[in-house]
Design an enzyme around this catalytic site. Structure first.
Site, short mmCIF file in Angstrom:
data_model
loop_
_atom_site.label_atom_id
_atom_site.label_comp_id
_atom_site.label_asym_id
_atom_site.label_seq_id
_atom_site.Cartn_x
_atom_site.Cartn_y
_atom_site.Cartn_z
N CYS A 130 25.29 26.13 27.34
CA CYS A 130 25.47 27.33 28.15
C CYS A 130 25.30 26.87 29.59
CB CYS A 130 24.42 28.37 27.79
SG CYS A 130 24.31 29.66 29.03
N GLU B 143 0.85 -1.18 0.00
CA GLU B 143 0.00 0.00 0.00
C GLU B 143 0.88 1.23 0.00
OE1 GLU B 143 -2.58 -0.24 3.51
OE2 GLU B 143 -2.44 -2.41 3.30
N CYS C 243 23.08 35.09 26.90
CA CYS C 243 23.54 35.64 28.18
C CYS C 243 25.05 35.82 28.22
CB CYS C 243 23.08 34.75 29.33
SG CYS C 243 23.99 33.20 29.44
N TYR D 48 -6.89 2.22 6.00
CA TYR D 48 -6.06 1.08 5.64
C TYR D 48 -6.13 -0.14 6.55
CZ TYR D 48 -3.09 3.65 8.89
OH TYR D 48 -2.62 4.32 9.97
N GLU E 156 -5.51 7.59 7.78
CA GLU E 156 -4.64 8.76 7.83
C GLU E 156 -5.44 9.96 7.35
OE1 GLU E 156 -1.68 7.73 8.92
OE2 GLU E 156 -0.31 9.40 8.51
N CYS F 287 20.27 32.09 32.55
CA CYS F 287 20.14 32.27 31.10
C CYS F 287 18.65 32.29 30.72
CB CYS F 287 20.87 31.13 30.41
SG CYS F 287 20.86 31.22 28.63
N LYS G 18 2.15 4.68 1.54
CA LYS G 18 2.20 5.22 2.90
C LYS G 18 1.78 6.67 2.82
CE LYS G 18 5.10 5.17 7.00
NZ LYS G 18 5.18 6.53 7.47
N LYS H 150 10.86 3.41 2.77
CA LYS H 150 10.90 4.86 2.60
C LYS H 150 11.55 5.23 1.27
CE LYS H 150 9.19 6.49 6.50
NZ LYS H 150 9.66 7.46 7.45
N ARG I 91 -3.66 9.31 17.20
CA ARG I 91 -2.76 8.27 17.65
C ARG I 91 -2.16 8.59 19.03
NH1 ARG I 91 2.26 5.80 14.26
NH2 ARG I 91 3.82 6.91 15.44
N CYS J 125 27.39 32.21 24.90
CA CYS J 125 25.94 32.06 24.75
C CYS J 125 25.36 33.30 24.07
CB CYS J 125 25.30 31.86 26.11
SG CYS J 125 23.51 31.82 26.02
N ASP K 3 1.06 10.36 4.01
CA ASP K 3 1.77 11.19 4.96
C ASP K 3 0.82 12.21 5.57
OD1 ASP K 3 3.98 11.84 6.35
OD2 ASP K 3 4.90 13.04 4.76
P1 AMP Z 1 5.72 6.00 11.45
O1 AMP Z 1 4.88 7.07 12.11
O2 AMP Z 1 6.76 6.53 10.52
O3 AMP Z 1 6.21 4.98 12.42
O4 AMP Z 1 4.75 5.21 10.49
C1 AMP Z 1 3.61 4.62 10.98
C2 AMP Z 1 2.43 5.37 10.50
O5 AMP Z 1 2.28 5.29 9.10
C3 AMP Z 1 1.16 4.79 11.01
O6 AMP Z 1 0.87 5.22 12.29
C4 AMP Z 1 0.16 5.31 10.02
O7 AMP Z 1 -0.38 6.50 10.51
C5 AMP Z 1 0.96 5.66 8.79
N1 AMP Z 1 0.49 5.03 7.56
C6 AMP Z 1 0.30 5.69 6.40
N2 AMP Z 1 -0.13 4.87 5.44
C7 AMP Z 1 -0.27 3.65 5.99
C8 AMP Z 1 -0.71 2.38 5.51
N3 AMP Z 1 -1.08 2.21 4.24
N4 AMP Z 1 -0.71 1.35 6.37
C9 AMP Z 1 -0.31 1.51 7.65
N5 AMP Z 1 0.10 2.69 8.17
C10 AMP Z 1 0.13 3.76 7.35
ZN ZN Z 2 23.05 31.44 28.24
#
Ligand code: AMP
Ligand code: ZN
Length: 664
Positions: free
Chosen positions: A420, A110, A405, A221, A169, A426, A112, A308, A133, A402, A114
């Protein structure tokens, strides 16, 4: 038709149009006709309040205001995903899982998405609640806001189970995001940085009608529930689609890692044609029985893997390096860039991490640098385009004092960061500690924000978090941007923080390395700050998962007289510095030193309740069976390979009833 029939007919009709438009992207009536019907329904509902329905299509426009999002524990923990970056990573993963399950393994691939993860619960086909979450164990109840998202069905279609949870998501497609930014720029406001943060920020807006205006979408998903009769992940997706959810059509089945890679390679190129952002592919073992057998590590399912994509890179000019001082005194160099578009967003700043990083890449002001955006919010500088370096440029001289300060900076043996050391004097450190104390996961003080803290510190009204409890309205009102009402709210918010449980207070104190989880652990173990303060380093490291670094830091914190005074003052003001009677009553040491693995489906308590019972009684829950496992609590459908493993290691397998008897 009587009014009730008319109302119902209109609701059904609008629901269907809504589905056609937002889920199928295939409207069958004009926007105008839709609006007319919606208005008609609104008018009818107004004259007949007796037929109110919280899931009526008219309520998509929002209007409810939430001041405080309620925290709700997840029935099924929301895990993170392990990441992979190469063919080899995926092959290693396959090898690992093939050792743990029998039979052929098929995968679903699938995209992913974002955005912000979301858990939706449906009862009798109606949306019951939507929870973020959060930390994976509990999240915020954002139902009123999620209801305004048009692709989230409020009433399901077809043959759905009576109760289930569905994960997805919340995303903001590029088009909508860009339109929002055009409007902001036109209004003289800062544009939003990226679609993901804007999507997750939207969920926490107090006014749901503001959320309704944002073109958010929800892509689903996974389905969670008991006895759903579903056997594969692919079927999960199909079922969700049938019930009216928006499930993108790009998912595919793969019979081997090679087929998975074909999918990955295809989308690495074609992702730019998608209407929304994707940062990779999620690969899941398709068979749910096999998933069950594979189980989870403490962070992520063993049966899933994120792949990724390589991040996108652009080059731009580094205008200036500035330095920030954090609450612990750590100095962070920041690159201020000529604004540039990267993966659909405008980038102006990047983190440079520390002096070593600057020296290693020989980054200088005026250089043209390569900027890359990975998963994190702040992009990274990957290198310098030396061909564009100006003549006469000289290496960056890291600051020695710093910036706030002027104290000489120090750098401890073996640490990359400069600090610092002026902890007490500070300004950003003073404000930073108080900002941490009031932050949402700590004392969550309403009516008090980071900027107000700075203002209070600048005006010498507070120097530390204990001072907060001595602030009066009269002192606050004269401050900039403060009025009687806001001053009152601030004082009330501080007062309310006295009810925050001990584990969060412990986190709020800002002891280095004592994050939320460690604070929880220490609070559970010692039950009061006095007991914790009396603990020796040896006592501390004897606790499971507390190492030298944490133990040293705790000891050092309480060896400072200032900190002890602070703690005593908090105590005098009535802040919770021990666990409550109720918490005490629910916690026993009956299972002290015992480790449990939970497998299968249970009758009397849910899996999660079972795990909570184990922990509350001092036991430990583990994801996989090993020689250290004391008991396996087995329900229906326990995975066969788990059973074999337990038997071969001689780990006793007990039933739910055996377990309940153990703690009663
Ligand atoms: P990460 O936050 O990088 O650990 O990735 C996990 C998150 O990917 C999950 O909590 C989901 O919110 C997200 N995610 C996005 N697309 C998918 C998918 N097709 N299946 C499972 N998780 C997904
Ligand atoms: Zn400082």
């Amino acid at each position: 038709m009587n009014p009730q029939q008319k109302i119902n007919a209109l609701r059904d009709e609008l629901r269907e149009h809504n589905y056609n438009y937002y889920v199928l992207d295939n409207p069958t009536i004009s926007d105008y006709d839709f609006d007319m019907k919606l208005k008609e329904l609104q008018a009818l509902e107004e004259t007949h309040p007796e037929f109110h329905d919280p899931n009526s299509p008219t309520l998509r426009v929002g209007g409810e205001v939430t001041k405080n999002f309620e925290t709700i524990p997840h029935t099924y923990r929301m895990y993170s995903l392990d990441n992979s970056y190469s063919k080899e990573d995926l092959e290693d993963w396959e090898k690992r899982i093939k050792k743990l399950v029998d039979g052929e393994i098929e995968y679903t691939c699938e995209l992913k998405y974002d955005g912000a993860s979301m858990s939706l619960t449906y009862e009798d086909g109606k949306l019951l609640r939507a929870v973020t979450r959060g930390d994976g164990f509990q999240g915020d109840n954002v139902t009123t806001n999620v209801k305004t998202i048009n692709s989230v069905p409020l009433q399901l279609k077809g043959n759905y189970p009576p109760l289930f949870e569905i994960r997805g998501e919340i995303i903001l497609p590029f088009d909508g995001f860009n339109k929002m930014n055009e409007e902001r720029i036109a209004a003289g406001e800062e544009p939003y940085r990226n679609p993901r943060n804007t999507a997750s920020g939207s969920l926490k807006l107090q006014d749901s009608s503001e959320v309704a205006k944002r073109p958010l979408e929800c892509l689903l998903y996974s389905i969670k529930g008991e006895r759903l009769g579903i056997t594969t992940q692919f079927e999960n997706l199909e079922k969700a689609r049938e019930w009216g959810f928006k499930v993108p059509a790009e998912a595919r089945l793969a019979k081997s890692i090679d087929e998975v890679l074909e999918y990955v390679n295809y989308w690495d190129v074609h992702r730019h044609d998608l209407p929304y952002e994707t940062d990779g592919v999620v690969i899941k073992v398709n068979n749910l029985q096999q998933q069950e057998e594979l189980g989870h590590t403490s962070k992520a399912p063993r049966w899933a893997m994120a792949y990724k994509f390589k991040a996108e890179q652009v080059s731009t000019v580094l205008k200036e390096i500035t330095y920030q001082v954090g609450r612990t005194g750590a100095i962070t160099p920041v690159a201020n860039l000529e604004p540039v578009e990267l993966a659909g967003t405008i980038v102006k700043r990047a983190s440079l991490h520390n002096a070593d990083q600057i020296a290693k890449l020989d980054i200088r002001e005026g250089d043209t640098v390569y900027v890359e955006k990975g998963g994190e919010i702040i992009p990274k500088i990957m290198g310098v385009d030396l061909s564009k370096r100006k003549v006469g440029s000289s290496p960056t001289q890291y600051i020695t004092q710093c910036p706030e300060c002027a104290t000489d900076l120090i750098r401890k043996e073996g640490e990359a960061q400069h600090y610092c050391p002026n902890v007490e004097g500070c300004p950003p450190q003073i404000a930073g500690r108080i900002q941490h104390y009031i932050s949402r996961k700590a004392m969550d003080i309403e009516g008090l924000g980071g900027e107000t803290v700075v203002l209070l510190v600048e005006n010498k009204l507070i120097e530390n978090y204990a001072d907060l409890y001595e602030l009066t309205q009269e002192q606050i009102i004269p401050l900039e941007r403060m009025a009687e009402k806001s001053a009152e709210n601030l004082v009330l918010g501080i007062e309310a923080s006295k009810k925050i449980p001990f584990e969060r207070v412990l986190f709020a104190l800002g002891i280095r390395y004592v994050g939320e989880t460690v604070a929880k652990k220490l609070a559970r173990h010692y039950k009061s700050i006095d007991a914790l303060m009396a603990a020796s380093e040896e006592d501390l490291v004897a606790i499971d998962e507390i190492g030298d670094r944490i133990a040293e830091s705790v000891i050092s914190f309480f060896s400072s007289e200032e900190n002890v005074t602070l703690v005593n003052r908090l105590k005098e003001h009535g802040v919770q510095l021990e666990i409550s009677e109720e918490e005490r009553a629910n916690q026993t040491d009956t299972l002290q030193g015992k480790t449990f693995v939970v497998s299968g489906v249970f009758e009397k308590v849910s899996r999660n309740e079972l795990k909570k019972l184990i922990e509350n009684n001092g036991g430990k829950v583990s994801g996989s069976i090993s020689g250290k496992t004391s008991f396996v609590v087995a329900g229906d459908n326990m995975g066969p390979s788990k059973r074999t493993k337990a038997e071969s290691l001689g780990v006793p397998i007990i039933s739910e009833d055996d377990f309940l008897a153990m703690i009663s």
